[in-house]
Motif scaffolding. Sequence first.
Motif, short mmCIF file in Angstrom:
data_model
loop_
_atom_site.label_atom_id
_atom_site.label_comp_id
_atom_site.label_asym_id
_atom_site.label_seq_id
_atom_site.Cartn_x
_atom_site.Cartn_y
_atom_site.Cartn_z
N VAL A 88 0.84 -1.20 0.00
CA VAL A 88 0.00 0.00 0.00
C VAL A 88 0.87 1.25 0.00
CG1 VAL A 88 -1.61 1.35 1.39
CG2 VAL A 88 -2.00 -1.10 1.04
N VAL A 91 2.10 1.99 -3.46
CA VAL A 91 1.08 2.68 -4.26
C VAL A 91 1.05 4.16 -3.90
CG1 VAL A 91 -1.39 2.86 -4.75
CG2 VAL A 91 -0.32 0.61 -4.55
N THR A 95 0.82 7.76 -6.05
CA THR A 95 -0.51 8.35 -6.17
C THR A 95 -0.72 9.56 -5.28
OG1 THR A 95 -1.44 6.80 -4.54
CG2 THR A 95 -1.47 6.13 -6.85
N GLY A 180 3.75 -2.66 -5.91
CA GLY A 180 2.72 -1.67 -5.60
C GLY A 180 3.03 -0.32 -6.21
N LEU A 181 4.31 0.08 -6.20
CA LEU A 181 4.69 1.36 -6.80
C LEU A 181 4.40 1.37 -8.29
CD1 LEU A 181 7.85 3.40 -5.95
CD2 LEU A 181 7.22 3.06 -8.34
N ILE A 183 2.12 -0.40 -9.90
CA ILE A 183 0.67 -0.33 -10.10
C ILE A 183 0.17 1.09 -9.85
CG2 ILE A 183 -1.55 -1.11 -9.16
CD1 ILE A 183 -0.27 -3.83 -8.70
N GLY A 184 0.69 1.73 -8.80
CA GLY A 184 0.29 3.10 -8.52
C GLY A 184 0.65 4.05 -9.65
N THR A 190 -5.22 6.51 -5.93
CA THR A 190 -4.93 5.77 -4.71
C THR A 190 -5.88 4.61 -4.50
OG1 THR A 190 -4.02 7.75 -3.64
CG2 THR A 190 -4.71 5.95 -2.20
N GLY A 193 -5.37 1.98 -7.22
CA GLY A 193 -4.08 1.31 -7.08
C GLY A 193 -4.08 0.31 -5.95
N ILE A 194 -4.63 0.71 -4.80
CA ILE A 194 -4.67 -0.21 -3.67
C ILE A 194 -5.57 -1.40 -3.98
CG2 ILE A 194 -5.42 -0.46 -1.27
CD1 ILE A 194 -4.52 2.43 -0.81
N THR A 196 -6.29 -2.67 -6.93
CA THR A 196 -5.65 -3.53 -7.92
C THR A 196 -4.53 -4.34 -7.29
OG1 THR A 196 -6.17 -1.95 -9.67
CG2 THR A 196 -4.45 -3.56 -10.13
N PHE A 197 -3.74 -3.70 -6.45
CA PHE A 197 -2.66 -4.42 -5.76
C PHE A 197 -3.23 -5.54 -4.89
CE2 PHE A 197 -0.38 -4.90 -1.73
CZ PHE A 197 0.81 -5.42 -2.19
#
Length: 269
Positions: A88, A91, A95, A180-181, A183-184, A190, A193-194, A196-197
């Motif tokens: 998280v 991300v 974001t 996570g980064l 995906i973000g 935010t 991204g969270i 999806t992760f």
Amino acid sequence: MTPLTPPAADLGITQSRVLRSEWTKLRSVRSTRWSLIAALGLTIGIAVLATAVFRNHWASMSIGDRAGFHPLELNLAGVQLAQLAIGVLGVLVVTAEYSTGMIRASMTAVPRRLPVLWGKAVVFGLTTLALSVPAVLVAFFAGQSVLAGGGIPHLGLHDPGVTRAVLGAGLYLCMVGLFGLGIGAILRNTAGGIATFAGAMFVLPPLMNVLPSAWNSAASPYLPLAAGQAVMSLGGSDHLAPWTGFALFCGYAGAALAVAAILLRRRDV
């Protein structure tokens, strides 16, 4: 009157300056400190708590339960929760700037854009690695000392596969953060991204159970969660080889960053 001194040549944009800028931004954000503290606390605290509880129940456990006991699983229990905090945070590293609009200042200062993404990835990856590896080592030694104090079978780093599994857990947390980064950076949002992760890491594996068992068994080891955690396993036919699985997970993180880099060059800020 003293003439104005022309700007020094070394005031240009370099990757090292971008790295320093990203480090300043990372350590100045409150969510960074709390997320990393949570990850460290979970990694160490859950390991100590799990081994202490297991020690208290050891005398009343059945022979079968004792036979299925593996000391390392208790030590790495905290990693299962810490990975959520690290992912998280990865991300949010991207974001948060988009949500506040600060990304415009970053991209204005670095018009080529990609050095900003690489700077974020390098700074966050090294920070996570520098904290996660010591945390996992502390969790291991603390947990094993609790077991040893209760006369319960325990492990040392010299035992086969243990060093690889323990250090691999720290490497795994680092790659979770980079995943996570990435995906973000792709989604720039935010919540998205969270979600999806979390979906890729924690929701997709249970959903595989709706597939025929043969398909599930064949595909599940290649999902991000199973592939990454193979490096922490001391065996088992359900996993890829430890470093093979970890390499695959690195590929997932690398692919996310690569897609983010392509989109960063094509989309407007």
